[in-house]
Design a protein around this motif. Structure first.
Motif, PDB file in Angstrom:
ATOM      1  N   GLY A 214       0.811  -1.226   0.000  1.00 21.59           N
ATOM      2  CA  GLY A 214       0.000   0.000   0.000  1.00 21.59           C
ATOM      3  C   GLY A 214       0.836   1.264   0.000  1.00 21.59           C
ATOM      4  O   GLY A 214       0.725   2.116  -0.886  1.00 21.59           O
ATOM      5  N   SER A 215       1.733   1.358   0.999  1.00 22.32           N
ATOM      6  CA  SER A 215       2.481   2.602   1.156  1.00 22.32           C
ATOM      7  C   SER A 215       3.468   2.848   0.009  1.00 22.32           C
ATOM      8  O   SER A 215       3.996   3.953  -0.111  1.00 22.32           O
ATOM      9  CB  SER A 215       3.222   2.609   2.493  1.00 22.32           C
ATOM     10  OG  SER A 215       4.065   1.483   2.578  1.00 22.32           O
ATOM     11  N   ALA A 216       3.702   1.848  -0.856  1.00 21.30           N
ATOM     12  CA  ALA A 216       4.593   2.034  -2.011  1.00 21.30           C
ATOM     13  C   ALA A 216       4.042   3.083  -2.965  1.00 21.30           C
ATOM     14  O   ALA A 216       4.801   3.754  -3.663  1.00 21.30           O
ATOM     15  CB  ALA A 216       4.801   0.705  -2.744  1.00 21.30           C
TER      16      ALA A 216
ATOM     17  N   GLY B   9       3.515  -8.585  10.541  1.00 26.57           N
ATOM     18  CA  GLY B   9       3.798  -7.656   9.446  1.00 26.57           C
ATOM     19  C   GLY B   9       2.590  -6.776   9.161  1.00 26.57           C
ATOM     20  O   GLY B   9       1.487  -7.023   9.656  1.00 26.57           O
ATOM     21  N   SER B  10       2.805  -5.737   8.325  1.00 28.52           N
ATOM     22  CA  SER B  10       1.712  -4.786   8.113  1.00 28.52           C
ATOM     23  C   SER B  10       0.554  -5.395   7.324  1.00 28.52           C
ATOM     24  O   SER B  10      -0.601  -5.041   7.567  1.00 28.52           O
ATOM     25  CB  SER B  10       2.224  -3.498   7.478  1.00 28.52           C
ATOM     26  OG  SER B  10       2.973  -3.774   6.352  1.00 28.52           O
ATOM     27  N   THR B  11       0.830  -6.316   6.397  1.00 30.82           N
ATOM     28  CA  THR B  11      -0.277  -6.905   5.624  1.00 30.82           C
ATOM     29  C   THR B  11      -1.274  -7.575   6.579  1.00 30.82           C
ATOM     30  O   THR B  11      -2.489  -7.381   6.482  1.00 30.82           O
ATOM     31  CB  THR B  11       0.269  -7.928   4.600  1.00 30.82           C
ATOM     32  OG1 THR B  11       1.179  -7.245   3.739  1.00 30.82           O
ATOM     33  CG2 THR B  11      -0.842  -8.548   3.765  1.00 30.82           C
TER      34      THR B  11
ATOM     35  N   GLY C   1      -1.476  -6.920   9.795  1.00 28.74           N
ATOM     36  CA  GLY C   1      -1.983  -5.868  10.675  1.00 28.74           C
ATOM     37  C   GLY C   1      -3.180  -5.142  10.067  1.00 28.74           C
ATOM     38  O   GLY C   1      -4.177  -4.905  10.747  1.00 28.74           O
ATOM     39  N   HIS C   2      -3.081  -4.810   8.762  1.00 32.37           N
ATOM     40  CA  HIS C   2      -4.207  -4.129   8.100  1.00 32.37           C
ATOM     41  C   HIS C   2      -5.467  -4.985   8.195  1.00 32.37           C
ATOM     42  O   HIS C   2      -6.565  -4.469   8.403  1.00 32.37           O
ATOM     43  CB  HIS C   2      -3.893  -3.877   6.624  1.00 32.37           C
ATOM     44  CG  HIS C   2      -2.793  -2.886   6.394  1.00 32.37           C
ATOM     45  ND1 HIS C   2      -2.851  -1.594   6.849  1.00 32.37           N
ATOM     46  CD2 HIS C   2      -1.598  -2.995   5.768  1.00 32.37           C
ATOM     47  CE1 HIS C   2      -1.741  -0.956   6.504  1.00 32.37           C
ATOM     48  NE2 HIS C   2      -0.964  -1.789   5.850  1.00 32.37           N
ATOM     49  N   ALA C   3      -5.285  -6.298   8.029  1.00 33.25           N
ATOM     50  CA  ALA C   3      -6.436  -7.213   8.023  1.00 33.25           C
ATOM     51  C   ALA C   3      -7.110  -7.272   9.395  1.00 33.25           C
ATOM     52  O   ALA C   3      -8.289  -7.601   9.500  1.00 33.25           O
ATOM     53  CB  ALA C   3      -5.992  -8.606   7.580  1.00 33.25           C
TER      54      ALA C   3
ATOM     55  N   LEU D 145      -2.958   7.121  17.748  1.00 36.28           N
ATOM     56  CA  LEU D 145      -4.252   6.522  17.378  1.00 36.28           C
ATOM     57  C   LEU D 145      -4.026   5.183  16.662  1.00 36.28           C
ATOM     58  O   LEU D 145      -4.710   4.200  16.935  1.00 36.28           O
ATOM     59  CB  LEU D 145      -5.033   7.469  16.464  1.00 36.28           C
ATOM     60  CG  LEU D 145      -5.792   8.597  17.168  1.00 36.28           C
ATOM     61  CD1 LEU D 145      -6.224   9.667  16.170  1.00 36.28           C
ATOM     62  CD2 LEU D 145      -7.001   8.048  17.914  1.00 36.28           C
ATOM     63  N   MET D 146      -3.054   5.146  15.728  1.00 35.41           N
ATOM     64  CA  MET D 146      -2.790   3.889  15.022  1.00 35.41           C
ATOM     65  C   MET D 146      -2.325   2.813  16.003  1.00 35.41           C
ATOM     66  O   MET D 146      -2.786   1.663  15.953  1.00 35.41           O
ATOM     67  CB  MET D 146      -1.744   4.073  13.921  1.00 35.41           C
ATOM     68  CG  MET D 146      -1.520   2.794  13.118  1.00 35.41           C
ATOM     69  SD  MET D 146      -0.181   2.907  11.926  1.00 35.41           S
ATOM     70  CE  MET D 146       1.251   2.745  12.986  1.00 35.41           C
ATOM     71  N   HIS D 147      -1.433   3.188  16.926  1.00 34.49           N
ATOM     72  CA  HIS D 147      -0.951   2.180  17.880  1.00 34.49           C
ATOM     73  C   HIS D 147      -2.050   1.769  18.859  1.00 34.49           C
ATOM     74  O   HIS D 147      -2.074   0.622  19.315  1.00 34.49           O
ATOM     75  CB  HIS D 147       0.330   2.653  18.574  1.00 34.49           C
ATOM     76  CG  HIS D 147       1.521   2.430  17.693  1.00 34.49           C
ATOM     77  ND1 HIS D 147       2.230   1.247  17.689  1.00 34.49           N
ATOM     78  CD2 HIS D 147       2.046   3.198  16.719  1.00 34.49           C
ATOM     79  CE1 HIS D 147       3.172   1.324  16.754  1.00 34.49           C
ATOM     80  NE2 HIS D 147       3.083   2.497  16.161  1.00 34.49           N
TER      81      HIS D 147
HETATM   82  O1  PMV Z   1       2.363  -0.446   2.991  1.00 35.54           O
HETATM   83  P1  PMV Z   1       2.255  -1.339   4.160  1.00 35.54           P
HETATM   84  O2  PMV Z   1       1.251  -2.431   3.948  1.00 35.54           O
HETATM   85  O3  PMV Z   1       3.603  -1.858   4.583  1.00 35.54           O
HETATM   86  O4  PMV Z   1       1.671  -0.485   5.397  1.00 35.54           O
HETATM   87  C1  PMV Z   1       2.331   0.591   5.982  1.00 35.54           C
HETATM   88  C2  PMV Z   1       1.775   0.857   7.327  1.00 35.54           C
HETATM   89  C3  PMV Z   1       2.484   1.914   8.148  1.00 35.54           C
HETATM   90  O5  PMV Z   1       3.838   2.022   7.785  1.00 35.54           O
HETATM   91  C4  PMV Z   1       2.418   1.508   9.613  1.00 35.54           C
HETATM   92  C5  PMV Z   1       1.802   3.267   8.037  1.00 35.54           C
HETATM   93  C6  PMV Z   1       2.014   4.021   6.756  1.00 35.54           C
HETATM   94  O6  PMV Z   1       1.102   4.745   6.372  1.00 35.54           O
HETATM   95  O7  PMV Z   1       3.103   3.917   6.154  1.00 35.54           O
END
Ligand code: PMV
Length: 338
Positions: free
Chosen positions: A157-159, A201-203, A205-207, A251-253
């Motif tokens: 996502g953040s890419a 991992g973030s994937t 975490g998002h879920a 808030l995110m944490h």
């Molecule tokens: O792009 P991902 O799925 O690695 O998610 C990034 C999530 C955070 O780094 C925690 C927040 C953000 O907006 O970059």
């Protein structure tokens, strides 16, 4: 058989989110539950070369000199499949099969970072941004910056925020630049308090984000935070920025800690750095903290405060290393010398 290889190299910077992305409204397309804002970290870079070679029977992926396998390998290979679907190169003969991902030539992917992995710098952001630009260039896929940002989003996502330059806003499908790097020479001083690979991992975490009863409250207030942060950037108002980025990270944490299963990313030294940042600010230094999905603390400061911030952060017990970066430009394709 066509044996021509197609090769391109691209450079991208990781980014630090000032307003975080956490949670997806569409998990497989990585369409976010909320808008986010970031700036690119121009002193840290990922350079990726993609070479499609018809003689290869399977993709080969190496990062920082190590062969990548398992999940990380599948993620790259799947991203290349998706990108190849956009290619209309006549020489790739798909025959009866309409699916380009099945008949595309396999690729050699070599990616190198100038920063250590697993220290709270989102290498997946710069990694998938560079991979997207290099693969598209190698396949002759011509897309606008917004389209490339949208394609990078499918990998991580953040890419999508690492494709445009400077200060960047991500709304739904893609991200755009809202101010160039020179607009506000902020610095990110990253206090590394752990180098351990994160457990969640973030994937994943998002879920889990929607499992937290706090996520709805966080989302309902996002546009206010976005507006405050945009105003802070437009007017280079650090006081306004500090208030909103610390609140947004907390808030995110809060959501992460109250998701099921609950995740505690922080180490004792995480809190020590957060406290030190607030003390420095009370003493008049323009510095504020932000924390991604991990224990390491990003101390965002104005350039003139860099020396003092670094000095203070280095002395904190539990800080293993300090990495710094200014604001960076967009991801770019690097011409090959022939
Ligand atoms: O792009 P991902 O799925 O690695 O998610 C990034 C999530 C955070 O780094 C925690 C927040 C953000 O907006 O970059």
């Amino acid at each position: 058989m066509n044996t021509q290889t197609r090769k391109a190299t691209a450079l991208a910077f990781p980014n630090i989110a000032l307003i975080k992305y956490w949670g997806n409204r569409d998990q497989s397309l990585r369409l976010p539950s909320n808008d986010s804002l970031s700036f690119n970290l121009g002193d840290l870079r990922t350079t990726t070369t993609v070479e499609f070679d018809p003689l290869l029977t399977r993709d080969e992926v190496s990062i920082d000199g190590y062969k990548v396998s398992a999940q990380a390998y599948e993620r790259v290979a799947h991203h290349l499949d998706r990108l190849a679907d956009y290619s209309d190169i006549a020489e790739i003969d798909c025959g009866e099969r309409r699916d380009m991902s099945e008949c595309r030539p396999r690729a050699r992917v070599i990616s190198n970072n100038t920063f250590p992995m697993g220290v709270g710098i989102a290498s997946s952001a710069s990694g998938f941004a560079a991979l997207t630009l290099a693969a598209c260039a190698a396949l002759g896929i011509k897309k606008s910056e917004s389209e490339l940002s949208g394609l990078a989003r499918l990998g991580s996502g953040s890419a999508c925020r690492s494709v445009p330059g400077g200060f960047v806003a991500w709304h739904d499908g893609y991200a755009v630049s809202i101010a160039p790097p020179a607009h506000w020479p902020l610095m990110d001083v990253i206090a590394v308090v752990s180098r351990a690979h994160k457990a969640v991992g973030s994937t994943e975490g998002h879920a889990m984000a929607d499992n937290s009863p706090l996520q709805a409250a966080r989302l309902s207030d996002t546009q206010r935070r976005i507006r405050q942060c945009e105003e802070a950037i437009a007017n280079t108002n650090f006081t306004l920025l500090a208030e909103v980025i610390e609140q947004d990270a907390l808030l995110m944490h809060g959501v992460i800690m109250t998701s099921q299963p609950s995740v505690l990313y922080w180490e004792p030294a995480t809190l020590s750095v957060m406290r030190a940042v607030r003390e420095l600010r009370e003493d008049g230094l323009p510095v504020a903290f932000s924390i991604d999905a991990g224990p390491n603390v990003h101390c965002i400061c104005e350039a003139h405060a860099l020396k003092q911030v670094k000095q203070a952060i280095r002395q904190i017990e539990g800080v293993l290393e300090v990495i710094e970066s200014g604001v960076g430009g967009p991801a770019t394709v690097i011409p090959h010398q022939s």
